[in-house]
Design a protein around this motif. Sequence first.
Motif, PDB file in Angstrom:
ATOM      1  N   UNK A  82       0.791  -1.226   0.000  1.00 60.09           N
ATOM      2  CA  UNK A  82       0.000   0.000   0.000  1.00 60.09           C
ATOM      3  C   UNK A  82       0.824   1.278   0.000  1.00 60.09           C
ATOM      4  N   UNK A  83       2.178   1.168   0.054  1.00 64.70           N
ATOM      5  CA  UNK A  83       3.012   2.360   0.047  1.00 64.70           C
ATOM      6  C   UNK A  83       2.897   3.129  -1.262  1.00 64.70           C
ATOM      7  N   UNK A  84       3.459   4.331  -1.277  1.00 61.71           N
ATOM      8  CA  UNK A  84       3.338   5.171  -2.474  1.00 61.71           C
ATOM      9  C   UNK A  84       4.654   5.820  -2.897  1.00 61.71           C
ATOM     10  N   UNK A  85       5.773   5.493  -2.189  1.00 63.60           N
ATOM     11  CA  UNK A  85       7.038   6.159  -2.470  1.00 63.60           C
ATOM     12  C   UNK A  85       7.912   5.296  -3.383  1.00 63.60           C
ATOM     13  N   UNK A  86       7.928   5.645  -4.666  1.00 63.68           N
ATOM     14  CA  UNK A  86       8.808   5.000  -5.641  1.00 63.68           C
ATOM     15  C   UNK A  86       9.772   6.070  -6.137  1.00 63.68           C
ATOM     16  N   UNK A  87      11.072   5.878  -5.908  1.00 65.10           N
ATOM     17  CA  UNK A  87      12.056   6.903  -6.280  1.00 65.10           C
ATOM     18  C   UNK A  87      13.178   6.308  -7.118  1.00 65.10           C
ATOM     19  N   UNK A  88      13.782   7.170  -7.938  1.00 68.75           N
ATOM     20  CA  UNK A  88      14.954   6.781  -8.700  1.00 68.75           C
ATOM     21  C   UNK A  88      14.668   6.259 -10.091  1.00 68.75           C
ATOM     22  N   UNK A  89      13.417   6.250 -10.523  1.00 70.40           N
ATOM     23  CA  UNK A  89      13.086   5.794 -11.881  1.00 70.40           C
ATOM     24  C   UNK A  89      12.830   7.016 -12.770  1.00 70.40           C
ATOM     25  N   UNK A  90      13.923   7.717 -13.053  1.00 73.80           N
ATOM     26  CA  UNK A  90      13.831   8.933 -13.868  1.00 73.80           C
ATOM     27  C   UNK A  90      14.250   8.686 -15.315  1.00 73.80           C
ATOM     28  N   UNK A  91      14.593   7.434 -15.634  1.00 75.34           N
ATOM     29  CA  UNK A  91      14.982   7.106 -16.997  1.00 75.34           C
ATOM     30  C   UNK A  91      16.472   7.236 -17.217  1.00 75.34           C
ATOM     31  N   UNK A  92      16.993   6.622 -18.293  1.00 73.75           N
ATOM     32  CA  UNK A  92      18.420   6.698 -18.597  1.00 73.75           C
ATOM     33  C   UNK A  92      18.807   8.136 -18.966  1.00 73.75           C
ATOM     34  N   UNK A  93      20.068   8.484 -18.826  1.00 74.62           N
ATOM     35  CA  UNK A  93      21.189   7.556 -18.561  1.00 74.62           C
ATOM     36  C   UNK A  93      21.503   7.382 -17.091  1.00 74.62           C
ATOM     37  N   UNK A  94      20.896   8.160 -16.192  1.00 77.63           N
ATOM     38  CA  UNK A  94      21.298   8.091 -14.788  1.00 77.63           C
ATOM     39  C   UNK A  94      20.237   7.440 -13.901  1.00 77.63           C
TER      40      UNK A  94
END
Length: 428
Positions: A82-94
């Motif tokens: 049920x959480x909602x915090x997904x971080x770090x998926x900003x796309x390539x290259x980083x």
Amino acid sequence: MGASSVRTAMPTTTTTRSLRLTAALGIAAIGLALVPAASANAATTIDGPIGLGTAASYGVLGSSTITNTGPTTVGGDVGLSPGSAVTGFTGPPTGGSYTGALNVANEAAATARQDLTTAYNTAAGLSPNRIGLGNLGGQSLVPGVYSGVNLSLTGTLTLEGGADSVWVFQSDETLITSTASNIVFNGDASSCNVFWKVGSSATLGTDSDFVGTILADQSISVTTGADIDGRLLARVGAVTLQSNDIVIPDECGEDGEVGTSPSPTVGDDTPPDGTVGTPYEFTVPADGEPTPTVVVSDGTLPPGLVLDEDGTISGTPTTPGDYTFEVIVSNGEEPDVTVEYEISIVPVAESPSPSPSPSTPGTPGTPGTPGDGTGGPGDGSDNPGDGLAYSGAHPGMTGMAIWAAALTALGALALTLRFRMRREQGRA
């Protein structure tokens, strides 16, 4: 007269306590000796991959948070509930990327998490073929269910099997793989059919190559450069990623079947003890289609006994002793079943000496007194004593039960003597 009474009473009290303790120990030993042996059954195995339901399309699925650092790629969906915090998926290259959908705190993610719980419970409920595993490195394992308190991997684990082969690894607590560890197949097996049920949390080491679907009750942490050919599914915790490649093989389906394989089964019956010179027969309670065969794989049968392929142990024992051996039950369907048995062979029971007549004055009709040469415990004679045959008990009793019976008889004798002493003191 008073001093004499005190001196008599004190040893009597001490003796009474000792005798009561001796009798109690004998009775307790009998209870322990008569506890039935643990049964040996074929493990419940799976004849198809564990069904993941809607969770099958997720390369990463978490419950509290999903945190990524670096250019991670996920071949499949990413979900959180049920959480909602997904971080770090900003796309390539980083940043991280995924080829499927991103489902966060929605109905799709909630349903996938419910299906994950079902799959986790299914994997946890399977009976293992092997238990007590720890470090899997250097091992080559055929299809089956493997269990350990904490599973780890240093070096290489080889899985040997075909396209339909299934492996389930059950860790009561943790799964930890070391740096540069890897899992390889010997054959046409698929990562679709490898499952890791983890009782708490999993950690995959740096630059490791991992195969299979992790079903973790808590969290999953993947360190830098680790690659996963499978899925990372955390039931109630977080998923942490660091520059990883996660790929769900194209051939993986959504549904699996769980059931009992056609491998042989073995019932709970255990072989009885035997007596030298007395014909013996016991059939290993094996069942299955095709009809299984039974062979000795380790240890030895008692001399004079042989094992037929149909599982019948027969013959006439010639030598007393305790004999432990293992048999393998197989019918061409994996897995085979290995069962350990023990048979105790006792000497021929000698006829007991005639008991003294109860009518003889001063001679109780009880087992002999220790050391008096009448066969009581500790007298060193060949006569086992009145009322206590050399066999000690019925054929199914163990050596412990024989000692227990002896202790109980000794306690009863001592209590009888104490009663007589009190009666004589009363007369005096």
